[in-house]
Write a protein that holds these residues in place. Structure first.
Motif, PDB file in Angstrom:
ATOM      1  N   SER A  52       1.198  -0.988  -0.208  1.00  0.00           N
ATOM      2  CA  SER A  52      -0.048   0.359   0.061  1.00  0.00           C
ATOM      3  C   SER A  52       1.414   1.254   0.209  1.00  0.00           C
ATOM      4  O   SER A  52       2.032   1.612   0.731  1.00  0.00           O
ATOM      5  CB  SER A  52      -0.892  -0.289   1.357  1.00  0.00           C
ATOM      6  OG  SER A  52      -2.041   1.264   1.283  1.00  0.00           O
ATOM      7  N   CYS A  67      -4.891   5.354  -2.128  1.00  0.00           N
ATOM      8  CA  CYS A  67      -3.971   5.640  -2.241  1.00  0.00           C
ATOM      9  C   CYS A  67      -3.878   3.878  -3.667  1.00  0.00           C
ATOM     10  O   CYS A  67      -5.041   3.267  -4.029  1.00  0.00           O
ATOM     11  CB  CYS A  67      -3.371   3.769  -0.749  1.00  0.00           C
ATOM     12  SG  CYS A  67      -3.984   4.255   0.788  1.00  0.00           S
ATOM     13  N   MET A  88      -2.311   0.627  -4.348  1.00  0.00           N
ATOM     14  CA  MET A  88      -1.956  -0.702  -3.823  1.00  0.00           C
ATOM     15  C   MET A  88      -1.583  -2.148  -4.980  1.00  0.00           C
ATOM     16  O   MET A  88      -2.262  -1.394  -6.297  1.00  0.00           O
ATOM     17  CB  MET A  88      -3.733  -1.733  -3.619  1.00  0.00           C
ATOM     18  CG  MET A  88      -4.581  -0.726  -2.245  1.00  0.00           C
ATOM     19  SD  MET A  88      -3.670  -0.908  -1.098  1.00  0.00           S
ATOM     20  CE  MET A  88      -3.529  -2.740  -0.447  1.00  0.00           C
ATOM     21  N   LYS A 143      -8.374   5.382   0.969  1.00  0.00           N
ATOM     22  CA  LYS A 143      -7.721   4.818   2.402  1.00  0.00           C
ATOM     23  C   LYS A 143      -8.594   3.842   3.378  1.00  0.00           C
ATOM     24  O   LYS A 143      -8.115   3.247   3.505  1.00  0.00           O
ATOM     25  CB  LYS A 143      -7.124   6.677   2.468  1.00  0.00           C
ATOM     26  CG  LYS A 143      -6.201   6.115   3.467  1.00  0.00           C
ATOM     27  CD  LYS A 143      -4.948   7.238   3.688  1.00  0.00           C
ATOM     28  CE  LYS A 143      -4.558   6.594   4.765  1.00  0.00           C
ATOM     29  NZ  LYS A 143      -4.688   6.260   6.070  1.00  0.00           N
ATOM     30  N   ALA A 155      -8.372   0.949   1.790  1.00  0.00           N
ATOM     31  CA  ALA A 155      -6.992  -0.192   2.787  1.00  0.00           C
ATOM     32  C   ALA A 155      -7.183   0.211   4.095  1.00  0.00           C
ATOM     33  O   ALA A 155      -6.238  -1.065   4.582  1.00  0.00           O
ATOM     34  CB  ALA A 155      -6.263   1.258   2.297  1.00  0.00           C
ATOM     35  N   TYR A 196      -5.774  -9.299  -3.125  1.00  0.00           N
ATOM     36  CA  TYR A 196      -5.639  -8.901  -1.893  1.00  0.00           C
ATOM     37  C   TYR A 196      -6.236  -9.850  -0.333  1.00  0.00           C
ATOM     38  O   TYR A 196      -5.834  -9.483   0.265  1.00  0.00           O
ATOM     39  CB  TYR A 196      -5.729  -7.588  -1.976  1.00  0.00           C
ATOM     40  CG  TYR A 196      -5.029  -6.567  -2.916  1.00  0.00           C
ATOM     41  CD1 TYR A 196      -4.011  -6.169  -2.634  1.00  0.00           C
ATOM     42  CD2 TYR A 196      -6.432  -6.209  -3.573  1.00  0.00           C
ATOM     43  CE1 TYR A 196      -3.732  -5.693  -4.078  1.00  0.00           C
ATOM     44  CE2 TYR A 196      -5.792  -5.625  -5.010  1.00  0.00           C
ATOM     45  CZ  TYR A 196      -4.275  -4.940  -4.835  1.00  0.00           C
ATOM     46  OH  TYR A 196      -3.721  -4.531  -5.868  1.00  0.00           O
TER      47      TYR A 196
END
Length: 460
Positions: free
Chosen positions: A10, A20, A22, A35, A38, A67
């Motif tokens: 990140s 962000c 990623m 964010k 995230a 993820y």
């Protein structure tokens, strides 16, 4: 059961604190994520129930992109191992061959990583690759091509490959390379380039790389003849000649603390001389290898880039002038523009795949940096059978994939880094199976954010 992948990266975006960048270090996904999501994803690392706080489409997207994963830690790493093997197998089928017409050189550069060669004596240095050796090498390459290998390039290296006394050997290599369709590149000091311009033009070399370390005396203090005389004026005259003849010239500058200030003068010289407007001219800067420099004289790539940024500002075009940044930025931009795979690599460079370096005596080495070190030779050319006969060192070097390096196994950046330079690990740690991280993580963060940000701005 779901869990957060161990290989999520990140990164903060400069322009928007609410988003962000990623990056998924196993699947190669690149995404922009709010964010707040995230933060929830990171919280899932200790409490997977936090995933229920994510909107359904976001959660499903994070699963699809890797993820969030149902793989165990062990199974996720098994996937990496399988990926590394596939990439290594493919890479070893793409052959790049470096040939040394001789170990001899008319220069005695102060930071040369080949200084140890001089200990072998004048007769050994003056030895030259025979026509029989050249013919055997190209007979083997021809059979490799017929066997399904892809022949990438021939690199002429040394010593100094373009010594005027090497002309017949270089001509023989060029003839043989043309027969099997292998393009030629050359790394030269440029001093005798004028004797080779017609041959280089005839065989359409991809490029000739020449090193210039400063203007006038600044260069001559670092790169001088065996008798101590300067080389700058003659090299620059030859560069001009090569450019006029249409030869692709790449100028490299090796930088440490002693010539850091030379960067500004060189950039100005290239521009004022009109070279930067020529399509067959390019240049870049590279720090000298720390393991061959005097203590206190070496620079990091990040320090070098900071200095260069003073000239190029925040534009990502500055990356093209620093070799370490250039390779990564080029691969990332290619991924974005062509919607292709992430720039993963199972090993750091061709030394861990299909690159072979052959010296004048037929010894085969995995890379340039261990030339003449017999204990690291991976084989020999058999002139009679026209075969490459390898020894046990082959797999030690060519099988050095990042998944096998203990220090790398939990690193989020492992598939982008490849474990670092094998030769540097050898010198610094006396162990090629140690990772050589250097500044890679800092470089990756900077390049990924800058490249992706500019791409998004252009395609908004």
């Amino acid at each position: 059961m779901l869990r957060t992948s161990d290989y999520n990266i990140s990164l903060e975006l400069k322009e928007n604190a609410d988003q962000c960048l990623m990056i998924q270090g196993v699947h190669g996904s690149f995404d922009i994520l709010e964010k707040k999501y995230a933060d929830v994803l990171e919280a899932c690392r200790s409490d997977i129930s936090k995933a229920d706080e994510l909107p359904d489409d976001i959660r499903e997207g994070l699963i699809k992109r890797g993820y969030l994963t149902s793989l165990t830690e062990e199974d996720e790493f098994k996937f990496i191992t399988k990926l590394c093997k596939g990439m290594n197998d493919r890479g070893r089928k793409r052959l790049s061959i470096t040939l040394l017409p001789t170990y001899n050189c008319n220069f005695r550069c102060e930071y040369c990583f080949e200084r140890n060669l001089q200990c072998n004596g004048e007769d050994w240095l003056n030895g030259k690759m025979s026509f029989e050796m050249i013919d055997a090498i190209f007979t083997k390459l021809k059979s490799a091509k017929e066997g399904g290998y892809k022949l990438e390039s021939i690199y002429l290296f040394g010593g100094e490959p373009l010594l005027r006394t090497n002309y017949d050997i270089v001509k023989r290599i060029c003839d043989k390379a043309r027969e099997i369709g292998m393009p030629i590149c050359c790394i030269s000091n440029g001093y005798d380039l004028d004797k080779y311009v017609d041959l280089i033009k005839e065989f359409n070399f991809r490029y000739v790389q020449i090193t210039i370390d400063g203007i006038g005396e600044e260069h001559d203090k670092r790169r001088y003849l065996t008798g101590g005389q300067g080389t700058y004026n003659r090299i620059m005259k030859n560069v001009q000649l090569g450019l006029e003849k249409g030869i692709n010239i790449v100028l490299r500058t090796n930088v440490n603390t002693k010539n850091l200030e030379a960067i500004s003068d060189l950039i100005s010289f290239y521009k004022n001389n009109g070279w930067t407007k020529k399509p067959n001219f390019s240049y870049y800067f590279k720090t000298t290898m720390k393991c061959y420099d005097q203590i206190g004289e070496s620079l990091s790539e990040v320090e070098l880039m900071t200095k260069m940024a003073a000239h190029y500002g925040e534009d990502i075009s500055k990356f093209q002038f620093n070799s370490i940044y250039q390779g990564l930025s080029t691969r990332l931009l290619d991924m974005l523009e062509h919607n292709t795979f992430a720039p993963f690599r199972s090993g750091y460079c061709g030394a861990n795949m299909g690159m072979y370096t052959i010296d004048p005596y037929g010894d085969i080495y995995p890379c340039w940096d261990v030339l003449s070190e017999k204990e690291h030779a991976i084989g020999r050319v058999n002139v009679e059978t026209c075969e490459f006969e390898f020894n046990d060192n082959l797999e030690k070097w060519k099988g050095r994939t990042v998944d096998k390096l203990e220090e790398c196994k939990k690193c989020k950046y492992m598939m982008f880094c490849g474990g670092g330079c094998t030769a540097q690990s050898k010198v610094l740690y006396n162990d090629i199976n140690r990772a050589y991280c250097d500044d890679f993580v800092d470089i990756f963060k900077q390049v990924a954010v800058d490249v992706c940000s500019k791409y998004m701005a252009q395609h908004a």
